[in-house]
Design a protein around this motif. Structure first.
Motif, short mmCIF file in Angstrom:
data_model
loop_
_atom_site.label_atom_id
_atom_site.label_comp_id
_atom_site.label_asym_id
_atom_site.label_seq_id
_atom_site.Cartn_x
_atom_site.Cartn_y
_atom_site.Cartn_z
N VAL A 170 20.02 -12.44 -3.31
CA VAL A 170 20.29 -11.32 -4.23
C VAL A 170 19.14 -10.33 -4.20
O VAL A 170 19.34 -9.11 -4.12
CB VAL A 170 20.54 -11.84 -5.67
CG1 VAL A 170 20.56 -10.69 -6.67
CG2 VAL A 170 21.84 -12.61 -5.76
N LEU A 171 17.91 -10.83 -4.24
CA LEU A 171 16.73 -9.95 -4.24
C LEU A 171 16.56 -9.23 -2.91
O LEU A 171 16.20 -8.05 -2.88
CB LEU A 171 15.46 -10.77 -4.54
CG LEU A 171 15.27 -11.17 -6.01
CD1 LEU A 171 14.14 -12.16 -6.15
CD2 LEU A 171 15.00 -9.95 -6.87
N PHE A 172 16.84 -9.93 -1.81
CA PHE A 172 16.70 -9.31 -0.49
C PHE A 172 17.71 -8.16 -0.32
O PHE A 172 17.35 -7.06 0.11
CB PHE A 172 16.90 -10.36 0.61
CG PHE A 172 16.84 -9.80 2.00
CD1 PHE A 172 15.67 -9.27 2.49
CD2 PHE A 172 17.97 -9.78 2.80
CE1 PHE A 172 15.60 -8.75 3.77
CE2 PHE A 172 17.92 -9.26 4.09
CZ PHE A 172 16.73 -8.74 4.58
N ILE A 173 18.97 -8.43 -0.66
CA ILE A 173 20.01 -7.40 -0.53
C ILE A 173 19.73 -6.23 -1.46
O ILE A 173 19.83 -5.06 -1.06
CB ILE A 173 21.41 -8.00 -0.79
CG1 ILE A 173 21.80 -8.93 0.36
CG2 ILE A 173 22.47 -6.92 -0.96
CD1 ILE A 173 22.97 -9.84 0.09
N SER A 174 19.31 -6.53 -2.71
CA SER A 174 19.05 -5.44 -3.66
C SER A 174 17.83 -4.61 -3.24
O SER A 174 17.80 -3.40 -3.47
CB SER A 174 18.88 -5.97 -5.08
OG SER A 174 17.92 -6.98 -5.11
N SER A 175 16.84 -5.23 -2.59
CA SER A 175 15.68 -4.46 -2.12
C SER A 175 16.10 -3.45 -1.05
O SER A 175 15.66 -2.29 -1.06
CB SER A 175 14.60 -5.39 -1.58
OG SER A 175 14.96 -5.91 -0.32
N MET A 176 16.99 -3.88 -0.15
CA MET A 176 17.49 -2.98 0.90
C MET A 176 18.38 -1.87 0.30
O MET A 176 18.32 -0.72 0.71
CB MET A 176 18.31 -3.76 1.94
CG MET A 176 17.49 -4.68 2.82
SD MET A 176 16.34 -3.77 3.86
CE MET A 176 14.79 -4.36 3.30
#
Length: 564
Positions: free
Chosen positions: A61-67
């Motif tokens: 979730v954090l990786f996708i939201s950072s992108m």
């Protein structure tokens, strides 16, 4: 602001992924209990569940939201309220994380209701009538599930606490736990948009594309599937059969509807619905780890697919109709490359990331002893997925450019960097997480024909999608009939969800207005005169006076002739 949050989220994502691998190796689960207040014998505590599953999901979730946040820097560039938008996205991510780490039905509401509220704010971000209608449909559909969750909280008062993790297995045969599991399934069906709550998912496309990328990959729609993965130990066989039927119908309905759709974002939204049906159906067959595996892999390529679609829409002056596209591979080569890779993953083309989860799911289903309906609907739905994916590729990437001659087609560096951050993980994730998540090898023994059935259906789906696109003139002529309208409108579910729910109350309200206004007002004064006007013959004559006049003249002439 975007860059700071993006880097912060990326750092925490890598940290949580490392911790998840550590927990997998040691097979540890941590439960942290934080006591807010102790009053006499009442303890108000907040409980956090830390295991490999919650840590890995939070990392994704954090990786996708950072992108997505990095991508939003350029996509929302001209917006006056860009900072407010970014803060709402962050609130959305925090709500999802609160839901992921909660093993308690009370604390899970913090994330669950937070997702519902913030999703409403994001869907109505572009303030127009269509967005308001879509936002209200989204909010009210999700409220049904929230009520079901509140009812399950009330029923869990029969046990010692609301920490459902302790009671799922031991109380499995208790009728109260069965009732709670039915209510939880209802809540998950609304959040993950299963039939009959499917209409809000394509309607939520009114939100900005970065929001769609986040919502349809790893946050809002996956919350229901994640809750069911946590609750899977308590499900009875009758409940699992019910869920299997509903999810398989959703998978088939959305796959069929996407083949009749022309809106780029709605096609991808319907493909999300199809994949959610696939996750739920394999979960109801008992393979919760497989459902979680597909959830993670799907989150990556679906986020990138939406980001590519957003880049194309941004270049085409906000045009979303796939018939206006064509030959984009010449002007947007890198975006189209990413777009194609994600489409192949979605189809389950061998050795793309989606293949590892999808092929495993279908083979697991084939190995079970089920009826012919489930077997066929799985394969037909996979064929339909490939068909609409190839139809999308055909319309957008090949042929001649169909948009206006005055255009500005160019790839933006910031948006490309946001997408490029995901592409490498999208390609390798299937194989890497297959080895990482399953501690024992899954051996599936099938006859040679059934083993190659997935590949055969993918090839047939490609052919079907290509033929459907090639004969688009015939297809458009056919699409005027009732059947295609019925399939493209998701079996009339949007009409039933809106007009079907409020038509009777509004009509009853008009009838019962008499009690509001009082008897004297209704039968005296203005209304009485209106009734008298309505029932008088003179009023009828004055409405069609010319026709009536000629009719009377004709009768008069006939009367004179008869007299003579």
């Amino acid at each position: 602001m975007c860059y700071i949050y993006s880097r912060l989220f990326m750092f925490f994502s890598l940290l949580l992924l490392s911790f998840s691998v550590y927990l997998i190796i040691l097979d540890f689960v941590y439960i942290i209990e934080y006591i807010f207040i102790i009053f006499n014998s009442v303890n108000i505590t907040y409980i956090i569940l830390i295991d490999w599953m919650s840590m890995m999901f939070m990392s994704f979730v954090l990786f996708i939201s950072s992108m997505v946040i990095y991508y939003s820097e350029e996509y929302m560039n001209g917006d006056l309220n860009k900072n407010r938008f970014i803060l709402m996205v962050i609130m959305f991510v925090i709500s999802m994380m609160l839901m992921i780490i909660s093993p308690n039905l009370i604390s899970i509401l913090l994330g669950w209701d937070g997702l519902g509220l913030v999703s409403y704010c994001l869907v109505i971000y572009y303030q127009n009538i269509k967005s308001f209608s879509a936002g209200m449909l989204t909010a009210l559909s999700n409220r049904v599930g929230d009520v079901a969750l509140l009812m399950s909280i009330a029923w869990m008062m029969n046990y010692g606490s609301w920490n459902f993790m302790f009671y799922l297995d031991i109380m499995k045969n208790d009728w109260i736990m069965e009732l709670i599991s039915y209510l939880v399934v209802l809540a998950a069906m609304t959040k993950s948009a299963q039939i009959p709550f499917s209409s809000w998912l394509p309607a939520a496309m009114a939100a900005p594309t970065p929001v769609s990328s986040l919502v349809h990959s790893s946050t809002l729609v996956t919350a229901g599937v994640y809750l069911l993965i946590r609750f899977n130990y308590a499900f009875s066989s009758s409940l699992m059969n019910f869920l299997l039927f509903i999810s398989s119908m959703t998978m088939f309905m959305s796959g069929l509807g996407a083949n009749f759709e022309n809106d780029l974002k709605k096609i991808i939204a319907l493909s999300t619905l199809s994949q959610l049906g696939l996750m739920m159906s394999i979960l109801s067959l008992g393979a919760y780890k497989l459902a979680f595996f597909h959830l993670l892999i799907h989150a990556l390529f679906k986020a990138l697919l939406f980001m590519c679609a957003g880049s194309i829409i941004h270049s085409l002056s906000n045009c979303q109709d796939i018939r206006c596209m064509g030959g984009l591979v010449k002007q947007l080569p890198l975006t189209c490359t990413y777009f194609n890779i994600c489409n192949w993953s979605l189809c389950g083309i061998p050795f793309m990331s989606g293949f590892y989860s999808k092929d495993l799911i279908v083979e697991f289903m084939s190995m079970n002893i089920l009826n012919i309906y489930i077997y066929f609907i799985f394969y037909i739905s996979i064929g339909l997925t490939v068909a609409y994916s190839f139809r999308l590729t055909y319309y957008s990437l090949s042929g001649d450019f169909n948009f206006i001659s005055m255009n500005l087609l160019k790839e933006n560096n910031i948006m490309l960097l946001g997408m490029s951050g995901l592409i490498f993980i999208v390609i390798i994730s299937g194989s890497v997480f297959n080895w990482l998540m399953f501690d024992t090898l899954i051996f599936i023994c099938l006859p040679i024909l059934m083993k190659f059935m997935t590949l055969l259906v993918i090839m047939l789906g490609m052919l079907f999608g290509y033929e459907l696109s090639k004969f688009n003139l015939v297809y458009n002529l056919l699409s005027k009939n009732f059947y295609s309208f019925f399939f493209s409108s998701m079996w009339n579910i949007p009409i039933l969800s809106t007009l079907g729910v409020n038509y009777i109350p509004v009509k009853m309200g008009a009838l019962l207005m008499i009690f509001d206004r009082g008897w004297f007002e209704f039968y005296g004064g203005q209304n009485l005169s209106l009734l008298l006007k309505k029932f008088t013959l003179l009023q009828l004559l004055s409405l069609n006076h010319l026709k009536i006049y000629f009719l009377m003249l004709l009768i008069w002439i006939i009367y004179l002739l008869v007299q003579i």
